[in-house]
Design an enzyme around this catalytic site. Structure first.
Site, PDB file in Angstrom:
ATOM      1  N   LYS A  27     -12.157  -3.656  -4.541  1.00 52.59           N
ATOM      2  CA  LYS A  27     -13.034  -3.276  -4.434  1.00 52.59           C
ATOM      3  C   LYS A  27     -13.504  -1.450  -5.296  1.00 52.59           C
ATOM      4  CE  LYS A  27     -13.388  -2.637   0.468  1.00 52.59           C
ATOM      5  NZ  LYS A  27     -12.680  -4.249   0.898  1.00 52.59           N
ATOM      6  N   LYS A  53       0.869  -1.020  -0.013  1.00 52.56           N
ATOM      7  CA  LYS A  53       0.007   0.242   0.040  1.00 52.56           C
ATOM      8  C   LYS A  53       0.591   1.370   0.516  1.00 52.56           C
ATOM      9  CE  LYS A  53      -4.153  -1.013   1.608  1.00 52.56           C
ATOM     10  NZ  LYS A  53      -5.317  -0.877   2.742  1.00 52.56           N
ATOM     11  N   LYS A  62      -5.475  -9.937  -7.326  1.00 58.70           N
ATOM     12  CA  LYS A  62      -6.279 -10.171  -6.816  1.00 58.70           C
ATOM     13  C   LYS A  62      -7.891  -9.035  -7.145  1.00 58.70           C
ATOM     14  CE  LYS A  62      -8.592  -9.759  -2.449  1.00 58.70           C
ATOM     15  NZ  LYS A  62      -7.985  -9.218  -0.377  1.00 58.70           N
TER      16      LYS A  62
END
Ligand code: TRP
Length: 334
Positions: free
Chosen positions: A202, A117, A199
């Site tokens: 969202k 991140k 992955k």
């Protein structure tokens, strides 16, 4: 027979940082809906975690409520379970502070999610992003759960929660139950349609993610465009990430094995297969969406669920927090 005392406890949460995807549904929500019958369950919307990445306030507020309505739409019963917003139970932030004093800088530096991140949001490497796992440890340890259902990518976070709990117990005597990660067998990891080695996310605004609230046309368009390799045989094989992913999705929604799927599409090619996957996903989502639309339009009921959920959650969370405050030596007037 229902007996809260012999049922094991589980806790899990999803970040309201966007709209939930079929990955969240297959990897988390759907399993929670089946676990609610056998476990004493706490399911939260982890809004405090969401602000480790910059959010648009009005969107975050909407996404929090949407996430709750989706929990309900997949069949998670607010009477049977404790459903709540993380920020409505102050004990999460309070325990996180205490636990941060029992968490080492070095161990947080080694967290892969932090590394990923901070690479992705290099303009906003805030302290919250760094201490994210401590807040997650607090989420978990407050409720003394036996199991924490999570996807594979969260395993390291459960590990550190266990390490922190063991460390605290070691210094102050038994305080926290040491939780186990619980990885569901099927559908734990749904990959992006446009980049099948990462992955499904969202926050993907392209065609890589199918959102639970996507319309039928959008679902079909995205799945038809899914990246596949140059072959044409519907067969699960090492390296064929795109087809493997579509097969996983189809299998998760239909319950068919890979073998059955290979037989069903023998000689039919990718086009026919993609269409079948698309139709299946769109049909399943439209069922969820019908229910979602009912829940999201009744804000009063959603608020009531949240108020009751926060009360139930606080009762357990406060008990643990008091114990922790006493053990570390804070003075109490009670
Ligand atoms: N970190 C988790 C995720 O991104 C979300 C989360 C926060 C969580 N607190 C939790 C999951 C506690 C399980 C238990 O998926």
């Amino acid at each position: 027979m229902e007996n809260q005392n012999i049922k094991k406890t589980i806790l899990s949460g999803v970040q309201p940082s966007g709209t939930l995807t079929i990955g969240n549904y297959l990897g988390a929500l759907r399993n929670w809906a089946t676990m609610q019958y056998d476990y004493n369950c706490y399911f939260c919307v982890v809004d405090l975690h969401a602000i480790t990445v910059r959010q648009v306030p009005a969107e975050l507020r909407q996404n929090c409520l949407k996430t709750l309505a989706l929990y309900l739409a997949v069949g998670i019963d607010p009477e049977k379970n404790t459903l709540f917003m993380q920020s409505h139970v102050p004990a999460h932030a309070e325990l996180a502070w205490v636990l941060s004093c029992y968490t080492m800088f070095g161990e947080l530096s080694r967290m892969t999610q932090f590394k990923d991140k901070s690479a992705k949001h290099s303009d906003n490497i805030n302290a919250g992003l760094f201490t994210y796992p401590v807040l997650m440890a607090a989420d978990i340890l407050l409720y003394q759960p036996d199991l924490v259902p999570v996807g594979n990518d969260q395993k390291q976070h459960i590990e550190i929660a266990r390490d922190i709990a063991n460390r605290f117990n070691g210094v102050y005597s038994e305080t926290f139950k040491i939780p186990e990660p619980y990885m569901p067998k099927a559908g734990a990891r749904i990959m992006s349609l446009s980049e099948p080695t990462s992955k499904m996310s969202k926050s993907d605004l392209g065609d890589g993610s199918v959102f639970l609230l996507d319309s039928r046309d959008v679902v079909i368009k995205k799945i038809k465009r899914a990246v596949t390799d140059s072959g044409s045989e519907v067969k699960y094989a090492e390296g064929k990430d795109g087809i493997n992913n579509l097969m996983s999705i189809y299998s998760a929604f239909t319950g068919k094995s890979f073998e059955d799927i290979e037989k069903e599409f023998d000689g039919k090619g990718y086009g026919a297969f993609k269409l079948a996957v698309a139709e299946t996903v769109a049909d399943s989502l439209s069922e969820i969406q019908d229910k979602y639309n009912v829940f999201i339009s009744d804000k009063e009921q959603l608020n009531k669920i949240l108020i009751e959920g926060a009360q139930k959650a606080s009762y357990t969370a406060e008990k643990t927090l008091r114990k922790v405050y006493r053990k570390v030596g804070f003075y109490s007037v009670k």
